[in-house]
Design an enzyme around this catalytic site. Structure first.
Site, PDB file in Angstrom:
ATOM      1  N   LEU A   1      71.988  58.292  52.403  1.00  0.00           N
ATOM      2  CA  LEU A   1      71.939  58.234  53.863  1.00  0.00           C
ATOM      3  C   LEU A   1      70.511  58.123  54.375  1.00  0.00           C
ATOM      4  O   LEU A   1      70.239  57.391  55.338  1.00  0.00           O
ATOM      5  CB  LEU A   1      72.603  59.487  54.447  1.00  0.00           C
ATOM      6  CG  LEU A   1      72.456  59.725  55.945  1.00  0.00           C
ATOM      7  CD1 LEU A   1      73.134  58.607  56.741  1.00  0.00           C
ATOM      8  CD2 LEU A   1      73.030  61.084  56.329  1.00  0.00           C
TER       9      LEU A   1
ATOM     10  N   LYS B   1      82.424  73.490  64.916  1.00  0.00           N
ATOM     11  CA  LYS B   1      83.117  74.762  64.673  1.00  0.00           C
ATOM     12  C   LYS B   1      82.203  75.915  65.064  1.00  0.00           C
ATOM     13  O   LYS B   1      80.988  75.746  65.200  1.00  0.00           O
ATOM     14  CB  LYS B   1      83.530  74.874  63.197  1.00  0.00           C
ATOM     15  CG  LYS B   1      82.369  74.718  62.211  1.00  0.00           C
ATOM     16  CD  LYS B   1      82.882  74.637  60.790  1.00  0.00           C
ATOM     17  CE  LYS B   1      81.725  74.444  59.803  1.00  0.00           C
ATOM     18  NZ  LYS B   1      82.210  74.316  58.405  1.00  0.00           N
TER      19      LYS B   1
ATOM     20  N   ARG C   1      80.187  60.728  55.742  1.00  0.00           N
ATOM     21  CA  ARG C   1      81.613  60.764  56.133  1.00  0.00           C
ATOM     22  C   ARG C   1      81.868  62.121  56.790  1.00  0.00           C
ATOM     23  O   ARG C   1      82.365  63.053  56.161  1.00  0.00           O
ATOM     24  CB  ARG C   1      82.497  60.550  54.915  1.00  0.00           C
ATOM     25  CG  ARG C   1      82.453  59.112  54.405  1.00  0.00           C
ATOM     26  CD  ARG C   1      82.965  59.002  52.973  1.00  0.00           C
ATOM     27  NE  ARG C   1      84.347  59.392  52.830  1.00  0.00           N
ATOM     28  CZ  ARG C   1      85.387  58.548  52.666  1.00  0.00           C
ATOM     29  NH1 ARG C   1      85.148  57.240  52.641  1.00  0.00           N
ATOM     30  NH2 ARG C   1      86.592  58.985  52.518  1.00  0.00           N
ATOM     31  N   ILE C   2      81.498  62.214  58.052  1.00  0.00           N
ATOM     32  CA  ILE C   2      81.472  63.495  58.757  1.00  0.00           C
ATOM     33  C   ILE C   2      82.832  64.195  58.726  1.00  0.00           C
ATOM     34  O   ILE C   2      83.876  63.594  58.920  1.00  0.00           O
ATOM     35  CB  ILE C   2      81.008  63.303  60.216  1.00  0.00           C
ATOM     36  CG1 ILE C   2      81.840  62.231  60.915  1.00  0.00           C
ATOM     37  CG2 ILE C   2      79.528  62.973  60.273  1.00  0.00           C
ATOM     38  CD1 ILE C   2      81.551  62.108  62.392  1.00  0.00           C
ATOM     39  N   GLY C   3      82.777  65.505  58.454  1.00  0.00           N
ATOM     40  CA  GLY C   3      83.981  66.325  58.454  1.00  0.00           C
ATOM     41  C   GLY C   3      84.869  66.176  57.243  1.00  0.00           C
ATOM     42  O   GLY C   3      85.887  66.858  57.139  1.00  0.00           O
ATOM     43  N   CYS C   4      84.505  65.301  56.321  1.00  0.00           N
ATOM     44  CA  CYS C   4      85.410  64.969  55.215  1.00  0.00           C
ATOM     45  C   CYS C   4      84.951  65.514  53.866  1.00  0.00           C
ATOM     46  O   CYS C   4      85.564  65.222  52.848  1.00  0.00           O
ATOM     47  CB  CYS C   4      85.586  63.452  55.123  1.00  0.00           C
ATOM     48  SG  CYS C   4      86.316  62.744  56.602  1.00  0.00           S
ATOM     49  N   GLY C   5      83.875  66.292  53.866  1.00  0.00           N
ATOM     50  CA  GLY C   5      83.425  66.905  52.625  1.00  0.00           C
ATOM     51  C   GLY C   5      84.012  68.302  52.519  1.00  0.00           C
ATOM     52  O   GLY C   5      85.211  68.486  52.315  1.00  0.00           O
ATOM     53  N   LEU C   6      83.151  69.285  52.703  1.00  0.00           N
ATOM     54  CA  LEU C   6      83.591  70.673  52.644  1.00  0.00           C
ATOM     55  C   LEU C   6      84.527  71.031  53.793  1.00  0.00           C
ATOM     56  O   LEU C   6      85.301  71.979  53.687  1.00  0.00           O
ATOM     57  CB  LEU C   6      82.361  71.600  52.658  1.00  0.00           C
ATOM     58  CG  LEU C   6      81.374  71.413  51.504  1.00  0.00           C
ATOM     59  CD1 LEU C   6      80.144  72.272  51.718  1.00  0.00           C
ATOM     60  CD2 LEU C   6      82.026  71.739  50.169  1.00  0.00           C
ATOM     61  N   ASP C   7      84.475  70.298  54.882  1.00  0.00           N
ATOM     62  CA  ASP C   7      85.319  70.602  56.044  1.00  0.00           C
ATOM     63  C   ASP C   7      86.743  70.075  55.908  1.00  0.00           C
ATOM     64  O   ASP C   7      87.613  70.413  56.726  1.00  0.00           O
ATOM     65  CB  ASP C   7      84.683  70.048  57.319  1.00  0.00           C
ATOM     66  CG  ASP C   7      83.528  70.914  57.789  1.00  0.00           C
ATOM     67  OD1 ASP C   7      83.502  72.111  57.441  1.00  0.00           O
ATOM     68  OD2 ASP C   7      82.643  70.399  58.506  1.00  0.00           O
TER      69      ASP C   7
ATOM     70  N   LEU D   1      78.309  58.765  48.952  1.00  0.00           N
ATOM     71  CA  LEU D   1      77.753  58.851  47.608  1.00  0.00           C
ATOM     72  C   LEU D   1      78.702  58.170  46.624  1.00  0.00           C
ATOM     73  O   LEU D   1      79.906  58.097  46.882  1.00  0.00           O
ATOM     74  CB  LEU D   1      77.576  60.311  47.195  1.00  0.00           C
ATOM     75  CG  LEU D   1      76.496  61.111  47.927  1.00  0.00           C
ATOM     76  CD1 LEU D   1      76.599  62.584  47.538  1.00  0.00           C
ATOM     77  CD2 LEU D   1      75.114  60.577  47.604  1.00  0.00           C
TER      78      LEU D   1
END
Length: 240
Positions: free
Chosen positions: A94, A157, A192-198, A225
């Site tokens: 990124l 959040k 990829r916002i919100g799509c990893g740990l969230d 990645l």
């Protein structure tokens, strides 16, 4: 003798063969005083189908019109690429994006950035006290100015231990969009916002990105990645 008036034919083909076929007979019968405007922004076949009958052919999804190239198989979209809506996907780092391109990622209201790509944002751009001082709430967006770019922190959040929902993500993106419009920002890069740990679903997140940014004619580039690297990062963060 009264001169014939000019005509404008507006179509939207998106390169779908069946839909385009419906226009073929119309295009072939066009007179010299007709301008064809295709809204898809990608059309390359109008020029050959009209066989020179139309006086001008345009393709656009941007604020200004860009003539379609008359060379077969070539599409002249470079002039409008920076002004029209695009959701681009890139596999890579990124932070390798252009230095004048805005960056965005998600954090919690308590501004604790201790896992995932948030750690890299914290180390690279600092400004933790500045972010806290803005006192942004869930559904809003904190901002840092670093050099030629803005860095956006989407508050999705309340606490770092919680998970966001799609409504909070949308609201924070809309808040970011308002800042972008006010400050002339047209290009944003993000993970990829919100799509990893969230754990949000990318299919829905990408729909929200389109719904929020397409009306503003902004270009959004999403960096991912490689699969192996992403899996390794996820495992390292989950084990913490």
């Amino acid at each position: 003798m009264k001169a014939s008036s000019k005509r404008l034919l507006v179509i939207f083909c998106m390169d779908r063969r069946l839909l385009f076929a419906r226009y073929k007979s119309v295009l072939l019968s066009l007179g010299e005083r007709t301008t064809v405007l295709c809204l898809c922004g990608e059309c390359t076949r109008l020029k050959s189908v009209t066989s020179g009958s139309a006086s001008s052919v345009y393709s656009t999804r941007a604020r200004s019109l860009s003539p379609i190239s008359s060379q077969p198989g070539m599409c002249d979209t470079a002039q409008v690429a920076n002004e029209s809506w695009r959701l681009n996907h890139v596999t890579g780092d990124l932070f390798s994006c252009p230095a004048d391109e805005a960056l965005a990622h998600c954090i919690s209201e308590d501004c604790r950035m201790g896992a995932g790509i948030a750690v890299m944002f914290k180390h690279k751009f600092k400004g933790l006290e500045e972010l806290k001082g803005q006192k942004k709430l869930v559904g809003q967006c904190a901002v840092l100015k670093r050099g030629e770019r803005f860095v956006y922190y989407l508050i999705t959040k309340k606490k770092v231990s919680q998970k966001p929902n799609y409504d909070n993500l949308r609201q924070s993106l809309e808040d970011m969009r308002a800042h972008c419009i006010q400050n002339g920002v047209t290009r944003i890069s993000m993970p990829r916002i919100g799509c990893g740990l969230d754990r949000l679903k990318w299919e829905r997140v990408s729909e929200i990105l389109e719904e929020v940014f397409e009306p503003a004619d902004m270009s959004v580039t999403v960096y991912s990645l490689p699969v192996k690297a992403e899996t390794l990062v996820m495992k390292e963060n989950i084990s913490r």
